[in-house]
Design a protein around this motif. Structure first.
Motif, PDB file in Angstrom:
ATOM      1  N   TRP A  70     -33.186  -3.879  14.819  1.00  0.00           N
ATOM      2  CA  TRP A  70     -33.548  -5.202  14.321  1.00  0.00           C
ATOM      3  C   TRP A  70     -34.620  -5.150  13.222  1.00  0.00           C
ATOM      4  CZ3 TRP A  70     -34.196  -3.402  19.296  1.00  0.00           C
ATOM      5  CH2 TRP A  70     -35.497  -3.008  19.634  1.00  0.00           C
ATOM      6  N   ALA A  71     -35.293  -3.976  13.109  1.00  0.00           N
ATOM      7  CA  ALA A  71     -36.330  -3.821  12.078  1.00  0.00           C
ATOM      8  C   ALA A  71     -35.760  -3.307  10.760  1.00  0.00           C
ATOM      9  CB  ALA A  71     -37.414  -2.879  12.580  1.00  0.00           C
ATOM     10  N   ARG A  72     -34.419  -3.212  10.664  1.00  0.00           N
ATOM     11  CA  ARG A  72     -33.773  -2.619   9.491  1.00  0.00           C
ATOM     12  C   ARG A  72     -34.234  -3.239   8.182  1.00  0.00           C
ATOM     13  NH1 ARG A  72     -29.344  -4.372   6.619  1.00  0.00           N
ATOM     14  NH2 ARG A  72     -28.169  -2.754   5.487  1.00  0.00           N
ATOM     15  N   ASN A  73     -34.339  -4.537   8.127  1.00  0.00           N
ATOM     16  CA  ASN A  73     -34.669  -5.213   6.867  1.00  0.00           C
ATOM     17  C   ASN A  73     -36.097  -4.963   6.394  1.00  0.00           C
ATOM     18  OD1 ASN A  73     -32.107  -6.287   6.601  1.00  0.00           O
ATOM     19  ND2 ASN A  73     -32.612  -8.145   7.744  1.00  0.00           N
ATOM     20  N   ARG A  74     -36.915  -4.360   7.241  1.00  0.00           N
ATOM     21  CA  ARG A  74     -38.286  -4.046   6.832  1.00  0.00           C
ATOM     22  C   ARG A  74     -38.326  -2.875   5.863  1.00  0.00           C
ATOM     23  NH1 ARG A  74     -41.624  -2.369  11.665  1.00  0.00           N
ATOM     24  NH2 ARG A  74     -43.137  -2.081   9.984  1.00  0.00           N
ATOM     25  N   TRP A  75     -37.344  -1.976   5.958  1.00  0.00           N
ATOM     26  CA  TRP A  75     -37.434  -0.712   5.228  1.00  0.00           C
ATOM     27  C   TRP A  75     -36.857  -0.845   3.829  1.00  0.00           C
ATOM     28  CZ3 TRP A  75     -40.719   1.150   8.252  1.00  0.00           C
ATOM     29  CH2 TRP A  75     -40.570   1.090   9.639  1.00  0.00           C
ATOM     30  N   ALA A  89     -37.269   4.761   6.854  1.00  0.00           N
ATOM     31  CA  ALA A  89     -38.060   4.564   8.067  1.00  0.00           C
ATOM     32  C   ALA A  89     -38.730   5.862   8.503  1.00  0.00           C
ATOM     33  CB  ALA A  89     -37.172   4.031   9.184  1.00  0.00           C
ATOM     34  N   LYS A  93     -42.773   6.365   8.715  1.00  0.00           N
ATOM     35  CA  LYS A  93     -43.370   6.596  10.033  1.00  0.00           C
ATOM     36  C   LYS A  93     -44.195   7.872  10.047  1.00  0.00           C
ATOM     37  CE  LYS A  93     -40.195   3.965  12.942  1.00  0.00           C
ATOM     38  NZ  LYS A  93     -39.198   4.010  14.033  1.00  0.00           N
ATOM     39  N   THR A  98     -47.157   1.378   5.307  1.00  0.00           N
ATOM     40  CA  THR A  98     -46.333   0.180   5.348  1.00  0.00           C
ATOM     41  C   THR A  98     -45.199   0.261   4.319  1.00  0.00           C
ATOM     42  OG1 THR A  98     -47.939  -0.867   3.873  1.00  0.00           O
ATOM     43  CG2 THR A  98     -48.176  -1.288   6.229  1.00  0.00           C
ATOM     44  N   PRO A  99     -44.108  -0.475   4.537  1.00  0.00           N
ATOM     45  CA  PRO A  99     -42.916  -0.326   3.684  1.00  0.00           C
ATOM     46  C   PRO A  99     -43.141  -0.577   2.205  1.00  0.00           C
ATOM     47  CG  PRO A  99     -42.352  -1.503   5.701  1.00  0.00           C
ATOM     48  CD  PRO A  99     -43.847  -1.354   5.698  1.00  0.00           C
ATOM     49  N   GLU A 100     -44.067  -1.458   1.844  1.00  0.00           N
ATOM     50  CA  GLU A 100     -44.194  -1.810   0.432  1.00  0.00           C
ATOM     51  C   GLU A 100     -44.704  -0.675  -0.447  1.00  0.00           C
ATOM     52  OE1 GLU A 100     -47.944  -3.258   2.552  1.00  0.00           O
ATOM     53  OE2 GLU A 100     -45.768  -3.350   2.884  1.00  0.00           O
TER      54      GLU A 100
END
Length: 290
Positions: A70-75, A89, A93, A98-100
């Protein structure tokens, strides 16, 4: 062994460890701090297998984010990543960021292509390019293409035309042509240069390009004035060194940290780039004396 043979064939004896000197404390500390990015570039199962030989499937699945789809769209979206963006991801990690910060990357490859990740660290005023070492069959092909090749004027353009390189250093390189390199590593560095900084023919009189790095580091851009750091382990370290040679004219604040790099150029070129390429071997950070 191919690197040593290359140096010996052309009458250039490889330097002994005694001929090198320990890098300044500041470079040692920076090399230690940036090592995690070279390590994180191994986004496949290899890194997890080395650290968790019995539970590596679970560790890899966790680092790839498959346990939290469910966290896919963060990456971020990387070239060639899987549908759940697992390589992005895994990289983030490992470096605990953070992704940005992850702006661009490639994980799919063909022969003589390198996987890479570009990270913007505003708190350090740095842009980091992390080049992955040997992990896939394509990387093994690049390793195996170890026939020597002549370094062209274009390959050394960033070194020979840089205003930051001492004239005596340029003279030593110019007076000892031709120079030689590892053909597979050179091909990968050439491709990566085109990927992140455009074609050399696109440069104008001021050596500007429309490449991705220029969109970050150009005058008035988001990272104007930032340092450029290129890091890589093993094969990735050798590709990083040749990439740094090609980019050095454009980015004065550039430095390469190559962790256990493969031999990739002859001794004269290695000496010439010692001011901006630091080789880190067996936990000791060294530079060749000029």
């Amino acid at each position: 062994m191919q690197g040593l043979a290359l140096l010996q064939r052309h009458g250039q004896s490889p330097r002994s460890f005694e001929d090198s000197m320990e890098a300044p404390d500041g470079l040692i500390q920076e090399a230690a701090a940036l090592h995690k990015f070279a390590e994180a570039a191994y986004t496949g199962p290899l890194l997890d297998f080395g650290r968790n030989p019995f539970l590596f499937p679970c560790a890899w699945l966790y680092r790839q984010g498959l346990l939290a789809p469910w966290a896919r769209n963060r990456w971020p979206i990387l070239d060639g990543d899987n549908w759940w963006r697992g390589h992005a991801a895994a990289f983030l990690k490992h470096v605990n960021l953070t992704p940005e910060v992850l702006r661009r990357g490639r994980v799919n490859q063909a022969k003589c292509e390198a996987a890479y990740f570009i990270v913007v660290l505003h708190h350090l005023r740095s842009v980091v390019v992390a080049v992955r070492g040997t992990e896939t069959p394509e990387d093994l092909i690049t390793d195996g293409l170890c026939k020597e090749c002549i370094l062209s004027a274009e390959d050394l353009h960033g070194l020979m035309n840089s205003s930051h390189v001492h004239p005596d250093v340029k003279l030593s390189v110019e007076s000892s042509f031709p120079h030689y390199g590892h053909s597979g590593i050179l091909g990968a560095a050439q491709d990566l240069f085109r990927q992140i900084d455009g074609n050399p023919g696109d440069y104008d009189a001021e050596c500007k390009s429309s490449g991705f790095l220029s969109s970050l580091l150009g005058a008035g851009c988001e990272c104007d004035g930032y340092d450029v750091r290129i890091v890589g382990h093993s094969l990735g370290g050798a590709i990083a060194a040749l990439l740094g040679i090609k980019l050095y004219r454009r980015y004065r604040n550039l430095h390469v940290f190559a962790y256990g790099p493969l031999p990739c150029v002859d001794a004269v070129v290695a000496d010439a780039c010692s001011e901006f390429v630091t080789s880190c071997n067996y936990c000791t950070v060294t530079r060749y004396q000029n």
